[in-house]
Enzyme design. Structure first.
Site, PDB file in Angstrom:
ATOM      1  N   HIS A   1      34.764  39.690  19.066  1.00  0.00           N
ATOM      2  CA  HIS A   1      35.110  39.122  20.683  1.00  0.00           C
ATOM      3  C   HIS A   1      36.990  39.161  20.073  1.00  0.00           C
ATOM      4  CE1 HIS A   1      32.821  36.311  21.983  1.00  0.00           C
ATOM      5  NE2 HIS A   1      32.728  35.140  20.741  1.00  0.00           N
TER       6      HIS A   1
ATOM      7  N   HIS B   1      36.113  31.129  26.474  1.00  0.00           N
ATOM      8  CA  HIS B   1      34.660  30.816  25.199  1.00  0.00           C
ATOM      9  C   HIS B   1      34.842  29.395  24.961  1.00  0.00           C
ATOM     10  CE1 HIS B   1      32.572  31.126  21.861  1.00  0.00           C
ATOM     11  NE2 HIS B   1      32.278  31.983  21.819  1.00  0.00           N
TER      12      HIS B   1
ATOM     13  N   GLU C   1      29.567  32.672  28.812  1.00  0.00           N
ATOM     14  CA  GLU C   1      30.064  33.012  28.428  1.00  0.00           C
ATOM     15  C   GLU C   1      30.271  34.464  29.999  1.00  0.00           C
ATOM     16  OE1 GLU C   1      30.520  34.882  24.392  1.00  0.00           O
ATOM     17  OE2 GLU C   1      29.241  33.257  24.478  1.00  0.00           O
TER      18      GLU C   1
END
Length: 379
Positions: A132, A206, A343
């Site tokens: 991420h 997210h 996502e």
């Protein structure tokens, strides 16, 4: 008529309840989010449509803080996890609660990839891998914010300049994400990005959702559909092997709407690796087309959410690592499997797999993505 057609028909019939009287929304005060981080001011911005749907977004991490939608009884439910103050976000161990993550959302094997013959090393923050965007990714940055109107809809434009070398990524990158709240009860996200040097990019939202609006209910009864016939299986470290595997006859197949909890504890190797669902689904649609890719609803509240996107993949995460040690808005605990993420994205570790869609962005090109989360009611 199959179960999915019935599912969509119900969604269309009850998408909006015109003239219904709704309960009061408990908006968070913008003063709760006014501070400075590294010299930049944070704030909380509120978008509201004529039907009462309300989204609150902070420029700290470009994250969704609250999202109020009506349930089948005309009561508004806040369907995303989060906190009521910026101080709680800064102190929380759950750094991925609601933000835009990147530059590259999801995992990159050992944080390594090659571009034009040059190998790059990204920061390592997930066992031996990069996740991420690294230790100080987009989720921890203060974005520049501007309130705008797009086609008559309330919108918030957020932008961030990521310097060459940040978290190990090449190129000076400018990214913009615009949140648009439409009158048909959709929260739409439009992304764009440019670079001055060849780089990789895969940002995604997210948010953790619970469509019942409370952690008193897990997400296990939520009924999920994903328009996918294949997924990208992983090794034990949740890095894709490169295989594109058929979903048929596996507990990951959501082509027929199925409750999340029905098969989540199956002794299937992929579920054991992720301690539940934490997998990238290959969306069954033409590359780049903007279509409905998933739908999910809560039997407890009747709230239904449809996900539309132009991305080739969808990561479904079922809250397997939530520990219940964090207390969020309205006193709710972030308990085990009480939030899910959908996502929209490119495939995990895409730079290391030539058979995956390219995540490369070159100078003079513009990266774009459009995703929307649309809400209705199942009676």
């Amino acid at each position: 008529m199959n179960r999915y057609k019935i599912f969509l028909l119900t969604f269309l019939i009850h998408f909006v309840s015109q003239g219904q009287k709704f309960s009061t929304i408990k908006e968070i005060s913008s003063s709760n989010f006014q501070t400075k981080i590294n010299g930049k001011s944070t704030n909380l911005f509120t978008l509201k449509n004529k039907k009462g749907m309300t989204a609150q977004i902070t420029n700290y991490g470009a994250r969704v803080v609250s999202l109020w939608v009506p349930d089948r009884n005309g009561n508004f439910q806040d369907v995303v996890w989060g906190f009521e103050t910026i101080a709680e976000y800064l102190a929380s161990s759950d750094i991925y609660c609601g933000p835009i993550v990147g530059r590259f959302g999801n995992r990159i094997d050992k944080g390594k990839f090659k571009l034009n013959g040059t190998q790059y090393q990204l920061t390592i923050n997930n066992n031996e891998n990069h996740l991420h965007g690294g230790t100080d990714g987009f989720y921890s940055k203060v974005w520049d914010a501007k309130s705008v109107k797009i086609d008559g809809n309330e919108a918030l434009e957020l932008s961030y300049f990521s310097k060459d070398g940040e978290e190990g990524y090449p190129g000076n990158l400018t990214i913009k994400v615009t949140y648009i709240l439409t009158e048909d009860n959709s929260l739409k996200l439009i992304y764009s990005a440019t670079t001055d040097k060849t780089t990789i990019i895969n940002p995604t939202s997210h948010c953790y959702f619970n469509l019942s609006g409370t952690s008193k209910n897990t997400i296990l009864k939520h009924v999920l559909f994903i328009n996918s016939e294949k997924f990208t299986p992983t090794n034990e470290g949740l890095i894709p092997t490169g295989e594109l595997r058929n979903l048929k006859n596996t507990p990951l197949d959501f082509n027929i709407p199925t409750a999340i909890g029905d098969r989540i504890d199956s002794k299937y190797e992929q579920l054991l690796f992720g301690k539940g669902y934490d997998h990238n689904f290959i969306i069954n649609k033409p590359m780049g087309s903007f279509e409905k890719i998933a739908s999910i609803y809560s039997p407890e509240s009747g709230v239904l959410m449809a996900v539309n996107s132009d991305q080739p993949g969808l990561q479904f995460y079922s809250g397997n690592f939530m520990k219940g040690n964090l207390k969020g808005k309205q006193g709710d605990d972030h308990n085990y499997r009480t939030g899910f993420a959908l996502e929209t994205q490119n495939f995990p570790d895409a730079p290391n797999h030539p058979n995956f869609p390219s995540a490369v962005l070159k100078p003079k090109q513009t990266y774009t993505q459009t995703t929307s989360y649309s809400f209705g009611i199942v009676k």
